[in-house]
Design an enzyme around this catalytic site. Sequence first.
Site, PDB file in Angstrom:
ATOM      1  CG  HIS A 122     -17.759  10.637 -10.739  1.00 11.63           C
ATOM      2  ND1 HIS A 122     -18.954  11.275 -10.996  1.00 11.63           N
ATOM      3  CD2 HIS A 122     -17.545  10.781  -9.411  1.00 11.63           C
ATOM      4  CE1 HIS A 122     -19.432  11.768  -9.871  1.00 11.63           C
ATOM      5  NE2 HIS A 122     -18.610  11.480  -8.893  1.00 11.63           N
ATOM      6  CG  ASP A 199     -13.721  13.487 -14.531  1.00 11.91           C
ATOM      7  OD1 ASP A 199     -13.249  14.396 -13.827  1.00 11.91           O
ATOM      8  OD2 ASP A 199     -14.602  12.699 -14.121  1.00 11.91           O
ATOM      9  CD  GLN A 202     -11.002  12.887  -6.994  1.00 13.25           C
ATOM     10  OE1 GLN A 202     -10.122  13.113  -6.167  1.00 13.25           O
ATOM     11  NE2 GLN A 202     -12.283  13.025  -6.698  1.00 13.25           N
ATOM     12  CE  LYS A 225     -14.910  16.268  -7.081  1.00 12.03           C
ATOM     13  NZ  LYS A 225     -15.456  15.421  -6.029  1.00 12.03           N
ATOM     14  CB  CYS A 366     -20.357   8.804  -8.152  1.00 14.69           C
ATOM     15  SG  CYS A 366     -21.318   9.746  -6.985  1.00 14.69           S
TER      16      CYS A 366
HETATM   17  N1  PMP Z   1     -15.391  13.118 -11.749  1.00 17.56           N
HETATM   18  C1  PMP Z   1     -14.666  12.664 -10.725  1.00 17.56           C
HETATM   19  C2  PMP Z   1     -13.479  11.790 -10.995  1.00 17.56           C
HETATM   20  C3  PMP Z   1     -15.030  13.000  -9.423  1.00 17.56           C
HETATM   21  O1  PMP Z   1     -14.308  12.542  -8.394  1.00 17.56           O
HETATM   22  C4  PMP Z   1     -16.160  13.820  -9.215  1.00 17.56           C
HETATM   23  C5  PMP Z   1     -16.603  14.204  -7.813  1.00 17.56           C
HETATM   24  N2  PMP Z   1     -16.715  13.142  -6.937  1.00 17.56           N
HETATM   25  C6  PMP Z   1     -16.851  14.284 -10.324  1.00 17.56           C
HETATM   26  C7  PMP Z   1     -16.443  13.916 -11.571  1.00 17.56           C
HETATM   27  C8  PMP Z   1     -18.054  15.163 -10.184  1.00 17.56           C
HETATM   28  O2  PMP Z   1     -17.691  16.394  -9.683  1.00 17.56           O
HETATM   29  P1  PMP Z   1     -18.797  17.486  -9.279  1.00 17.56           P
HETATM   30  O3  PMP Z   1     -19.751  16.769  -8.371  1.00 17.56           O
HETATM   31  O4  PMP Z   1     -18.016  18.539  -8.577  1.00 17.56           O
HETATM   32  O5  PMP Z   1     -19.433  17.959 -10.535  1.00 17.56           O
END
Ligand code: PMP
Length: 409
Positions: A122, A199, A202, A225, A366
């Site tokens: 991401h 990270d 998910q 999430k 993203c």
């Molecule tokens: N890493 C991953 C794999 C994600 O799916 C996301 C959210 N789409 C993020 C990081 C970023 O998370 P946040 O916007 O809650 O900081």
Amino acid sequence: MSFDPASFRAQFPIFAAPTPGPALHYLDSGASAQTPRHVIEAFAHHDATARANVKRGVHRLAEAATEAYETARLAAARYLNAPSPREIVFTGGTTGAINLVASSFGALMAKGDEVLLSVLEHHSNIVPWQLLQARRGIVLKVIPATVDGRLDLDRLDGLVGPRTRLVAVTHCSNVTGALTDLGRVVAAAAAVGAKVLVDGAQRAPHGPVDVQALGVDFYAFSGHKAFGPNGIGVLWGRAPLLDAMPPFMGGGEMISHVSFAGSSWAPIPNKFEAGTPPIAPAVGLGTALDWLAGLDWSAILAHELRLTGRILDGVARLPGSRILGPAGLQQRLGVVSFALDGLHPHDVCQLVDATHGVALRGGHHCAQPLMESCGLVGTVRASLAPYNDDGDIDALLDGLAAAVRQLRA
Ligand code: PMP
């Protein structure tokens, strides 16, 4: 233990909320999961009964607020099986957690030191490292993806080396749903003395995580999430690493002493929690994590994977479809991304929402480097949570078939 999707779903007020148009089929939990009634109530109850600032007051409300906040930290430590709650830093989310590590662990890096990422990351696990690259002259290297949307771990040995300081990878891709074999990542990093950041945005919403068994060094995830509130996230880091890292932000509560001659820092985790933290969100998240920890995850994952299989089969039958990611159900979670020949993902998502009430995500998620490596501008993504049921998948597959017919007519 067992799992009953209907009674699980009944805990979420959103599914009973009045909605214009067709009934809601929420298949966008990878972006933000819905939150159950008792988590909303815990959040509100805190502000209704114990709202005050934390860590500083001596009156009874301040003490109650501090206790509630620290109880949430204990819940996060339990959820991750962290050796100590001192190792839990509350952040704004995964993005905040990774930026903290990039800044503070990155401050210990020298020009030419290497950080190894993957093409599946991401943007929040790419851009903070690019900012560090601009500041400190570090070198970024990238693990490519396999054709079925996993990290190509056969390439690891050639990518780590004596200058590798950190390997920063996703636990589960937010595009392909593939779970990463972290054992191989940890072994390759350990061979060169590098640390591992995961990270977990998910993965963490799909059951407790054991950071000690994984053998990683940093783990990040987001509250929203994981069925909790917005504006709160968790960074876990090994105490010796957090102790050695300089603060990320300066301000109240992260200091030991301040004078114009120089200041000194509070012990962890306070060193990394400058200013007033998101207190009620932390309380809500702690409630959500304790609740998640008590669920029957083998039954839930079986339920989610059965629905995932239905999506994979149904999408594969659509003319001109291409699934990004594992075609099977091994080592994956319920995130399915796909492209439909000649159709823009936004058009598909809008139509399926309008006609069938299905909430999907369309776009680059993203993850533009991954999209580019696949020659796509974006995909349609369905992402599951335990509250999803066969009715949601029926609506999705009917909606997609109708959208394809209409948009290609
Ligand atoms: N890493 C991953 C794999 C994600 O799916 C996301 C959210 N789409 C993020 C990081 C970023 O998370 P946040 O916007 O809650 O900081």
